[in-house]
Design an enzyme around this catalytic site. Structure first.
Site, mmCIF file in Angstrom:
data_model
loop_
_atom_site.group_PDB
_atom_site.id
_atom_site.type_symbol
_atom_site.label_atom_id
_atom_site.label_comp_id
_atom_site.label_asym_id
_atom_site.label_seq_id
_atom_site.Cartn_x
_atom_site.Cartn_y
_atom_site.Cartn_z
ATOM 1 N N HIS A 64 39.144 18.225 94.975
ATOM 2 C CA HIS A 64 40.512 18.611 95.691
ATOM 3 C C HIS A 64 40.553 18.473 97.216
ATOM 4 O O HIS A 64 41.370 18.929 97.993
ATOM 5 C CB HIS A 64 40.925 19.867 95.345
ATOM 6 C CG HIS A 64 41.053 20.370 93.970
ATOM 7 N ND1 HIS A 64 42.123 20.021 93.119
ATOM 8 C CD2 HIS A 64 40.238 20.903 93.084
ATOM 9 C CE1 HIS A 64 41.896 20.510 91.909
ATOM 10 N NE2 HIS A 64 40.845 20.923 91.828
ATOM 11 N N ASN A 136 46.142 23.632 88.032
ATOM 12 C CA ASN A 136 46.365 22.340 87.900
ATOM 13 C C ASN A 136 47.840 21.887 87.240
ATOM 14 O O ASN A 136 48.536 22.659 86.854
ATOM 15 C CB ASN A 136 45.287 21.656 86.944
ATOM 16 C CG ASN A 136 44.021 21.822 87.631
ATOM 17 O OD1 ASN A 136 43.642 21.924 88.876
ATOM 18 N ND2 ASN A 136 42.848 21.934 86.938
#
Length: 497
Positions: A64, A136
């Site tokens: 990320h 997510n």
């Protein structure tokens, strides 16, 4: 609604100073022995400037790393006090928040349009402390147990011998790992579908992925799954479109979010929940604690409880988007964890990572991470300490400080209480047999797609596996696809001939 503490600085009409506030007369020339002479070590203004510059880069997130953030608010619109005593989920409550969208595999400088999972993480600044819903844009994950997480990341990252490919899973090491992990079959269906190439962050669903618990005022627990549903609907781009967009503007999604917020086109999402009574934990053919499974909405509909609106861009990318620290173990009263073995590992990993990359245990004192209701404890010292703890007491219990700060229970107040759960069993390194079905939901997902969407999945697998040099790995993955759908496996195999 309490506001996030502002720590912004406006340089307009200000005299340039060092970090200690000393006014600077000349910011263009080092102190030298004569105009053409050597620089002098006593030049504290130069040292102040360059020492900061030399330390400006911090370690990027392992995963990320590439992210985009925005400020906003969440308004609870439905009374859910029957299920949770979380104060920010009381009807009518408006809570400030910060959100970060991200890709998973790529480095900070990679493209927005990679075929990848997207992070969807929200920090709520509630009156009872910060709550992080770290999720997510896909409701399931690749693995079931956190022990495999470092291996998954190592496999999908650029290969260590040549540092290629960037922000891509189309290579041998990823598919070698995946083809040996049948539990990833469901997630791979989503990843090879259009869901892995969103048209915009504003048009992307979000999911908590794991099953959590709501806990009400009486201490009763209810299993809960979280869903973010975009008001603009869910939209994606095709693979060839993604390649063109990426070539023209690798910041496409970041720019789209920023520019729309600047224009006042504030994106919104409804927050929905799937609720399962504790007594129904064993009711289904899948395990609620298995992060590779969804709860089909035909079984448990999603109930909308509130709306998130993003209404302000960050003032400074590094100070806010880069330094914001998320942790699925950052909870508030009324929300608790379950025994999901992937979630249990994330609770340790996220906090440990932030301690490392943000320079020590005081990252929660950074403005973007500060709770709006303040923090009061006896912790002190450490790198980056900003708060000044008054008095001579830094321990608990104490009498010299009047017993303060006190435990909530000592004053009849209600702090965070972990949900009581009976635990009885042997210490084992085993996985429950209820986690063993890896293909049913993958098959349901494939069969739920339209004909063009199925073609995109077939093309996605075909492209990815065409980049795999090992014939053995290709065959192994085709065998997994054959467990899901024979036509799928046959079509992909034919494309690899």
């Amino acid at each position: 609604m309490q506001q996030i503490q502002e720590h912004t600085i406006d340089n307009a009409n200000r005299v340039l100073t060092t970090n200690d506030g000393v006014p600077i007369n000349d910011n263009n020339n080092m102190l030298k022995a004569g105009e053409r002479g050597p620089a002098l070590i006593e030049d504290f203004i130069f040292q102040d400037k360059l020492a900061h510059f030399d330390r400006e880069r911090i370690p990027e997130r392992v995963v990320h790393a590439r992210g985009s953030g925005a400020h906003g608010v969440f308004e609870t619109k439905v009374d859910v006090s029957k299920y949770t005593r979380a104060a920010f989920l009381k009807k009518g409550t408006v809570t400030p928040l910060f959100i970060r969208f991200s890709t998973v595999a790529g480095f900070k400088g990679s493209t927005d349009l990679a075929r990848d999972v997207r992070g969807f993480s929200v920090k709520f600044y509630t009156e009872e402390g910060n709550y992080d819903l770290v999720g997510n844009n896909i409701p399931v994950f690749f693995i079931q147990d956190s022990m495999n997480f470092p291996d998954l990341v190592h496999a999908v990252k650029p290969e260590p011998n040549n540092e290629m490919p960037q922000a891509a899973s189309a290579h041998d090491t990823f598919w070698d790992f995946i083809s040996l992990m049948p539990e990833s079959a469901h997630m791979l269906m989503w990843a090879m579908s259009d869901r892995a190439i969103p048209r915009s962050f504003r048009m992307m669903e979000g999911f908590g992925v794991h099953t959590f618990k709501f806990v009400n005022a009486e201490g009763k627990g209810t299993f809960v799954k979280f869903h973010w549903k975009p008001k603009l609907g869910v939209h994606s781009v095709a693979w060839n479109e993604a390649q063109k967009l990426s070539g023209f503007d690798s910041d496409f999604l970041r720019r789209d979010l920023w520019e729309n917020i600047e224009k006042g086109n504030f994106p919104q999402w409804d927050l929905g929940v799937q609720l399962v009574p504790e007594e129904d934990e064993q009711k289904y053919s899948f395990d609620l604690l298995d992060a590779t499974k969804i709860i089909p909405e035909e079984l448990i509909p999603v109930t909308i409880i509130g709306t998130m609106t993003l209404n302000r861009n960050p003032e400074n990318f590094f100070a806010e988007t880069e330094q914001v620290a998320f942790d699925p173990g950052r909870l508030v009263p009324g929300i608790d964890l379950t025994n999901d073995p992937l979630l249990q590992g994330r609770i340790f990993s996220y906090a440990d990572t932030q301690n490392y990359r943000l320079g020590g245990p005081n990252f929660h004192e950074l403005p973007i991470n500060r709770p709006v209701n303040g923090k009061y404890n006896n912790q002190k010292d450490g790198f980056g300490r900003q708060d000044i703890l008054k008095g001579n007491v830094s321990y608990f219990p104490n009498s010299l400080g009047g017993g303060c700060p006190y435990q909530a229970m000592l004053k009849g107040e209600t702090g965070f209480k972990s949900h009581e759960e009976k635990v009885d069993g042997y210490k084992v390194r085993r996985r429950s047999s209820s986690f063993a079905d890896h293909f049913t939901q993958a098959r349901l997902f494939f069969n739920s797609q339209t004909t063009p969407e199925k073609e995109h999945i077939i093309n996605g697998y075909s492209f990815e596996l065409s980049k795999v040099n090992s014939v053995a790995i290709r065959k192994r993955e085709l065998a997994i696809l054959n467990q899901i759908d024979q036509v799928l496996a046959t079509r992909v195999g034919a494309n690899l001939d």
